[in-house]
Design a protein around this motif. Structure first.
Motif, mmCIF file in Angstrom:
data_model
loop_
_atom_site.group_PDB
_atom_site.id
_atom_site.type_symbol
_atom_site.label_atom_id
_atom_site.label_comp_id
_atom_site.label_asym_id
_atom_site.label_seq_id
_atom_site.Cartn_x
_atom_site.Cartn_y
_atom_site.Cartn_z
ATOM 1 N N MET A 112 34.499 39.129 44.728
ATOM 2 C CA MET A 112 35.865 39.606 44.502
ATOM 3 C C MET A 112 36.215 40.647 45.556
ATOM 4 O O MET A 112 35.673 41.747 45.537
ATOM 5 C CB MET A 112 35.998 40.225 43.120
ATOM 6 N N GLY A 113 37.133 40.321 46.432
ATOM 7 C CA GLY A 113 37.565 41.256 47.448
ATOM 8 C C GLY A 113 38.584 42.257 46.943
ATOM 9 O O GLY A 113 38.859 43.252 47.584
ATOM 10 N N ASN A 114 39.158 41.996 45.789
ATOM 11 C CA ASN A 114 40.200 42.861 45.243
ATOM 12 C C ASN A 114 39.730 43.587 43.984
ATOM 13 O O ASN A 114 40.482 43.762 43.039
ATOM 14 C CB ASN A 114 41.450 42.042 44.949
ATOM 15 N N ALA A 115 38.496 44.047 44.006
ATOM 16 C CA ALA A 115 37.899 44.675 42.823
ATOM 17 C C ALA A 115 38.647 45.933 42.394
ATOM 18 O O ALA A 115 38.794 46.187 41.199
ATOM 19 C CB ALA A 115 36.431 45.002 43.081
ATOM 20 N N LYS A 116 39.133 46.707 43.353
ATOM 21 C CA LYS A 116 39.858 47.927 42.997
ATOM 22 C C LYS A 116 41.092 47.577 42.178
ATOM 23 O O LYS A 116 41.339 48.176 41.123
ATOM 24 C CB LYS A 116 40.257 48.701 44.250
ATOM 25 N N LEU A 117 41.850 46.629 42.640
ATOM 26 C CA LEU A 117 43.057 46.195 41.933
ATOM 27 C C LEU A 117 42.709 45.619 40.567
ATOM 28 O O LEU A 117 43.324 45.958 39.556
ATOM 29 C CB LEU A 117 43.811 45.164 42.770
ATOM 30 N N MET A 118 41.708 44.764 40.530
ATOM 31 C CA MET A 118 41.336 44.108 39.267
ATOM 32 C C MET A 118 40.798 45.113 38.250
ATOM 33 O O MET A 118 41.035 44.973 37.062
ATOM 34 C CB MET A 118 40.300 43.008 39.523
ATOM 35 N N SER A 119 40.086 46.127 38.713
ATOM 36 C CA SER A 119 39.504 47.089 37.779
ATOM 37 C C SER A 119 40.558 47.980 37.135
ATOM 38 O O SER A 119 40.328 48.531 36.060
ATOM 39 C CB SER A 119 38.455 47.954 38.479
ATOM 40 N N LYS A 120 41.716 48.096 37.767
ATOM 41 C CA LYS A 120 42.779 48.953 37.228
ATOM 42 C C LYS A 120 43.881 48.176 36.516
ATOM 43 O O LYS A 120 44.774 48.775 35.932
ATOM 44 C CB LYS A 120 43.379 49.797 38.347
ATOM 45 N N MET A 121 43.795 46.847 36.567
ATOM 46 C CA MET A 121 44.807 46.019 35.933
ATOM 47 C C MET A 121 44.783 46.215 34.415
ATOM 48 O O MET A 121 43.728 46.139 33.792
ATOM 49 C CB MET A 121 44.562 44.547 36.263
ATOM 50 N N ALA A 142 35.205 40.917 29.338
ATOM 51 C CA ALA A 142 36.428 41.262 30.060
ATOM 52 C C ALA A 142 36.262 41.016 31.562
ATOM 53 O O ALA A 142 37.167 40.485 32.209
ATOM 54 C CB ALA A 142 36.811 42.713 29.792
ATOM 55 N N VAL A 143 35.127 41.392 32.133
ATOM 56 C CA VAL A 143 34.929 41.178 33.565
ATOM 57 C C VAL A 143 34.838 39.688 33.865
ATOM 58 O O VAL A 143 35.360 39.218 34.887
ATOM 59 C CB VAL A 143 33.702 41.942 34.122
ATOM 60 N N ASN A 144 34.225 38.930 32.975
ATOM 61 C CA ASN A 144 34.166 37.478 33.182
ATOM 62 C C ASN A 144 35.565 36.880 33.179
ATOM 63 O O ASN A 144 35.870 35.985 33.979
ATOM 64 C CB ASN A 144 33.291 36.823 32.117
ATOM 65 N N LEU A 145 36.416 37.363 32.297
ATOM 66 C CA LEU A 145 37.799 36.885 32.234
ATOM 67 C C LEU A 145 38.548 37.240 33.520
ATOM 68 O O LEU A 145 39.261 36.404 34.081
ATOM 69 C CB LEU A 145 38.501 37.481 31.022
ATOM 70 N N LEU A 146 38.387 38.461 34.005
ATOM 71 C CA LEU A 146 39.043 38.861 35.252
ATOM 72 C C LEU A 146 38.592 38.001 36.428
ATOM 73 O O LEU A 146 39.406 37.579 37.249
ATOM 74 C CB LEU A 146 38.759 40.331 35.561
ATOM 75 N N ILE A 147 37.304 37.753 36.508
ATOM 76 C CA ILE A 147 36.762 36.938 37.595
ATOM 77 C C ILE A 147 37.296 35.512 37.507
ATOM 78 O O ILE A 147 37.736 34.942 38.510
ATOM 79 C CB ILE A 147 35.217 36.969 37.584
ATOM 80 N N GLU A 148 37.293 34.953 36.319
ATOM 81 C CA GLU A 148 37.789 33.586 36.131
ATOM 82 C C GLU A 148 39.276 33.492 36.484
ATOM 83 O O GLU A 148 39.698 32.564 37.170
ATOM 84 C CB GLU A 148 37.562 33.139 34.689
ATOM 85 N N GLU A 149 40.066 34.449 36.016
ATOM 86 C CA GLU A 149 41.505 34.435 36.307
ATOM 87 C C GLU A 149 41.773 34.589 37.802
ATOM 88 O O GLU A 149 42.658 33.942 38.348
ATOM 89 C CB GLU A 149 42.226 35.536 35.527
#
Length: 186
Positions: A112-121, A142-149
């Motif tokens: 995930m190159g956009n981890a900063k954005l995803m972690s604050k979503m 929750a992290v699995n859902l973010l990665i899948e999405e």
């Protein structure tokens, strides 16, 4: 498996909770318990608090002020932890850092190159995955859902050709008619 030699025994399954506290005070090793034979495949994280902080900063990219505020400490104390000059005395603070680092690991493993954005979503009933970690909630699903999405969105963007055009760049956009008011004709 357990840690011994500190005056206490600590179970390996809770290593992320006690390791930061114990490591700065004693040298230790892990021994397999005679009564627990099913821990052969258990992975133990032996990174220092400094290593975890560097992992968090490299992946999630929080500001030092933001991270210090979340931990309830000064930036100077955080810099000392980052340099390895000192360690957190509060196991909850060390655990929070380790959990953020584990989140960073999951994002890195998934590419995930956009981890900063995803972690604050604010994707989980109005809160972020970092908020889940702060509350002590289970964040694994929750992290699995973010990665899948994220993967689904990337795939959809590629299918819709939103990630780039296959066309060769040209200067065809230049016209023989000048832009009105520019006084220039091509």
């Amino acid at each position: 498996m357990f840690l011994s030699g500190t005056g206490s025994n600590y179970p390996v399954r809770d290593v992320n909770q006690w390791r930061g506290y114990v490591q700065s005070k004693v040298q230790f090793g892990l021994l397999k318990s005679e009564t627990n034979q099913d821990v052969e495949n258990e992975v133990v994280d032996f990174r220092t608090v400094s290593d975890h902080l560097n992992n968090v900063r490299n992946t999630l990219a929080p500001s030092m002020s933001e991270l210090a505020k979340d931990l309830g400490i000064t930036r100077q104390a955080l810099y000392k932890w980052l340099s390895g000059e000192s360690q957190p005395d509060d196991i909850k603070k060390a655990s929070y850092i380790v959990e953020l680092s584990r989140l960073s690991d999951r994002f890195n493993e998934a590419g995930m190159g956009n981890a900063k954005l995803m972690s604050k979503m604010k994707a989980f009933e109005g809160i972020s995955i970092i908020d889940l970690i702060k509350r002590g909630d289970n964040w694994q699903s929750a992290v699995n859902l973010l990665i899948e999405e994220t993967r689904n969105l990337k795939e959809a963007g590629e299918k819709a050709n939103l990630t780039g055009s296959n066309a060769s760049p040209t200067d065809g956009w230049l016209s023989s008619v000048s832009i009105p008011g520019s006084g220039v004709r091509e």
